[in-house]
Design a protein around this motif. Structure first.
Motif, mmCIF file in Angstrom:
data_model
loop_
_atom_site.group_PDB
_atom_site.id
_atom_site.type_symbol
_atom_site.label_atom_id
_atom_site.label_comp_id
_atom_site.label_asym_id
_atom_site.label_seq_id
_atom_site.Cartn_x
_atom_site.Cartn_y
_atom_site.Cartn_z
ATOM 1 N N ALA A 113 1.037 -0.898 0.188
ATOM 2 C CA ALA A 113 -0.198 -0.205 -0.172
ATOM 3 C C ALA A 113 0.777 0.859 -0.129
ATOM 4 O O ALA A 113 0.461 1.788 -0.468
ATOM 5 N N LEU A 114 2.182 1.244 0.778
ATOM 6 C CA LEU A 114 2.764 2.816 0.821
ATOM 7 C C LEU A 114 3.616 2.721 -0.396
ATOM 8 O O LEU A 114 3.862 3.829 -1.068
ATOM 9 N N LEU A 115 4.006 1.368 -1.074
ATOM 10 C CA LEU A 115 5.019 1.410 -2.726
ATOM 11 C C LEU A 115 3.827 1.961 -3.000
ATOM 12 O O LEU A 115 3.866 2.959 -4.164
ATOM 13 N N GLN A 116 2.216 1.355 -3.520
ATOM 14 C CA GLN A 116 1.451 2.439 -4.007
ATOM 15 C C GLN A 116 0.762 3.431 -4.485
ATOM 16 O O GLN A 116 1.061 3.938 -5.159
ATOM 17 N N ARG A 117 1.323 4.345 -2.600
ATOM 18 C CA ARG A 117 0.587 5.350 -2.838
ATOM 19 C C ARG A 117 2.060 6.057 -2.831
ATOM 20 O O ARG A 117 1.804 7.473 -3.551
ATOM 21 N N ILE A 118 3.672 5.841 -2.696
ATOM 22 C CA ILE A 118 4.716 6.593 -3.178
ATOM 23 C C ILE A 118 4.566 6.478 -4.185
ATOM 24 O O ILE A 118 4.838 7.795 -4.968
ATOM 25 N N GLY A 130 12.025 11.487 -2.226
ATOM 26 C CA GLY A 130 13.453 12.152 -1.593
ATOM 27 C C GLY A 130 13.627 12.426 -0.459
ATOM 28 O O GLY A 130 14.701 11.897 0.316
ATOM 29 N N ASP A 131 12.088 13.073 0.600
ATOM 30 C CA ASP A 131 12.403 13.721 1.876
ATOM 31 C C ASP A 131 11.695 12.959 2.666
ATOM 32 O O ASP A 131 10.639 12.200 2.299
ATOM 33 N N LEU A 132 12.021 12.502 3.931
ATOM 34 C CA LEU A 132 11.713 12.143 5.119
ATOM 35 C C LEU A 132 9.983 12.506 5.183
ATOM 36 O O LEU A 132 9.122 12.190 5.607
ATOM 37 N N ALA A 133 10.173 13.821 5.086
ATOM 38 C CA ALA A 133 8.800 15.202 5.236
ATOM 39 C C ALA A 133 7.633 13.573 3.980
ATOM 40 O O ALA A 133 6.244 14.195 4.960
ATOM 41 N N LEU A 138 3.225 10.710 3.846
ATOM 42 C CA LEU A 138 2.191 9.297 2.873
ATOM 43 C C LEU A 138 1.799 8.426 3.602
ATOM 44 O O LEU A 138 1.104 7.503 3.782
ATOM 45 N N ALA A 139 2.656 7.599 4.751
ATOM 46 C CA ALA A 139 2.522 6.722 5.299
ATOM 47 C C ALA A 139 1.395 6.857 6.464
ATOM 48 O O ALA A 139 0.651 6.112 6.507
ATOM 49 N N THR A 140 1.704 8.791 7.436
ATOM 50 C CA THR A 140 0.282 9.047 7.817
ATOM 51 C C THR A 140 -1.115 8.553 7.142
ATOM 52 O O THR A 140 -1.893 8.705 7.787
ATOM 53 N N GLU A 141 -1.022 9.125 5.862
ATOM 54 C CA GLU A 141 -2.380 8.984 5.453
ATOM 55 C C GLU A 141 -2.573 7.270 4.902
ATOM 56 O O GLU A 141 -3.999 7.136 4.794
ATOM 57 N N LEU A 142 -1.796 6.370 5.945
ATOM 58 C CA LEU A 142 -2.180 4.834 5.506
ATOM 59 C C LEU A 142 -2.554 4.253 6.938
ATOM 60 O O LEU A 142 -2.492 2.956 7.485
ATOM 61 N N GLY A 143 -2.567 5.600 7.897
ATOM 62 C CA GLY A 143 -2.588 5.175 9.139
ATOM 63 C C GLY A 143 -1.500 4.873 10.188
ATOM 64 O O GLY A 143 -1.650 4.500 11.205
ATOM 65 N N LEU A 144 -0.031 5.033 9.948
ATOM 66 C CA LEU A 144 1.064 4.678 10.807
ATOM 67 C C LEU A 144 1.216 6.404 11.771
ATOM 68 O O LEU A 144 0.834 7.340 10.806
ATOM 69 N N GLU A 145 1.830 6.167 12.442
ATOM 70 C CA GLU A 145 1.561 7.145 13.546
ATOM 71 C C GLU A 145 3.220 7.717 13.181
ATOM 72 O O GLU A 145 3.990 7.210 12.597
ATOM 73 N N GLU A 146 3.025 9.248 13.271
ATOM 74 C CA GLU A 146 4.314 10.152 12.340
ATOM 75 C C GLU A 146 5.999 9.689 13.154
ATOM 76 O O GLU A 146 6.106 9.402 12.648
#
Length: 210
Positions: A113-118, A130-133, A138-146
Motif C-alpha cells: 500500500a505504501l509502495l503504491q501510494r509513493i 526523496g525527503d522524510l517529510a 504519505l505513511a500517515t495517510e495510511l494510518g501509521l503514527e508519525e
C-alpha cells in the motif's frame, strides 16, 4: 480439494516506471486470500546510479513513460513531466522511498500500500518522494503514527534488503524490475510480467492456476 496458499515474490524499485505500470497487477493480487505478497526492493537509482532531475532526464524517460501509459493505462501527470523532472535541485534516488517501505513493514503495515501510494505521488502527482517529510505524510495517510514511522525509518539498513533482493532476482532469472515469481510448496515459477500488463483479470487467473 483445498487450494494451496501461494507467495508472490515481487522484486521492484519504487522509482521504476514499469513497476508503476505493474501496480494494477499487484493491487489485483492483493485481493486474493490464497496469495501473500512479499516485496523485495531493488536499487535502480542508488549510489552512482542516482540521476539529477532536469531536461535530459525528462527527455529520456518521456517516451518510455508514454509507452507504459499506453500499455497499462497508468496515468503520468503533467506535474511529473513539467515540474518534478525539471527541478535540477532534486535527485532521483531510490533509497529514501525504499527505506520508508521497509519501515512500514517493520511496523507491521502494508508495504504494498505504501509502495503504491509513493508511486502515485511520484508519477501521477509530481511529488518529490526523496525527503522524510513527504514520506512521513504519505505513511500517515495510511494510518501509521508519525513518530513511530520516523523512528522506524531511521533504523532501516538498506544493504541486507538489497542483497536479499538480488538473490531473488537471480533465483527468478530476472534481468531488472519488475520481476515476479510464484512460490508454493517446493515450486517456484517465474512470471513473465509483460504478458499481463494492462490485464489484471488474466493475471489473477494465472495466480489461481493449479
Amino acid at each position: 480439494m483445498s487450494i494451496p496458499h501461494k507467495t508472490l515474490h515481487y522484486v521492484y524499485d519504487p522509482l521504476c516506471g514499469w513497476c508503476y505500470g505493474s501496480a494494477p497487477l499487484l493491487a489485483a493480487a492483493a485481493t486474493l486470500a490464497t496469495v501473500s505478497i512479499r516485496l523485495h526492493p531493488g536499487g535502480l537509482w542508488l549510489g552512482e546510479r542516482r540521476q539529477r532531475m532536469g531536461p535530459a532526464l525528462r527527455d529520456y524517460v518521456k517516451p518510455h513513460d508514454a509507452r507504459i501509459q499506453a500499455m497499462t493505462g497508468q496515468p503520468f501527470g503533467e506535474a511529473y513531466f513539467n515540474r518534478l523532472l525539471l527541478n535540477e535541485a532534486l535527485m532521483l534516488d531510490s533509497a529514501p522511498p525504499i527505506r520508508a517501505i521497509l519501515a512500514a513493514g517493520a511496523l507491521g503495515a502494508d508495504e504494498l500500500a505504501l509502495l503504491q501510494r509513493i508511486q502515485s505521488a511520484h508519477y501521477r502527482d509530481g511529488v518529490w518522494v526523496g525527503d522524510l517529510a513527504t514520506l512521513t505524510r504519505l505513511a500517515t495517510e495510511l494510518g501509521l503514527e508519525e513518530g513511530a514511522f520516523r523512528h522506524a525509518y531511521e533504523q532501516q539498513a538498506l544493504e541486507p534488503a538489497l542483497r536479499e533482493s538480488q538473490t531473488w532476482l537471480r533465483r527468478l532469472g530476472g534481468q531488472g524490475y519488475p520481476t515476479l515469481g510464484l512460490a508454493w510448496g517446493d515450486e517456484l515459477q517465474p512470471i513473465a510480467v509483460g504478458a499481463y500488463l494492462g490485464d489484471p483479470a488474466a493475471f489473477l487467473a494465472r495466480l489461481q492456476q493449479d
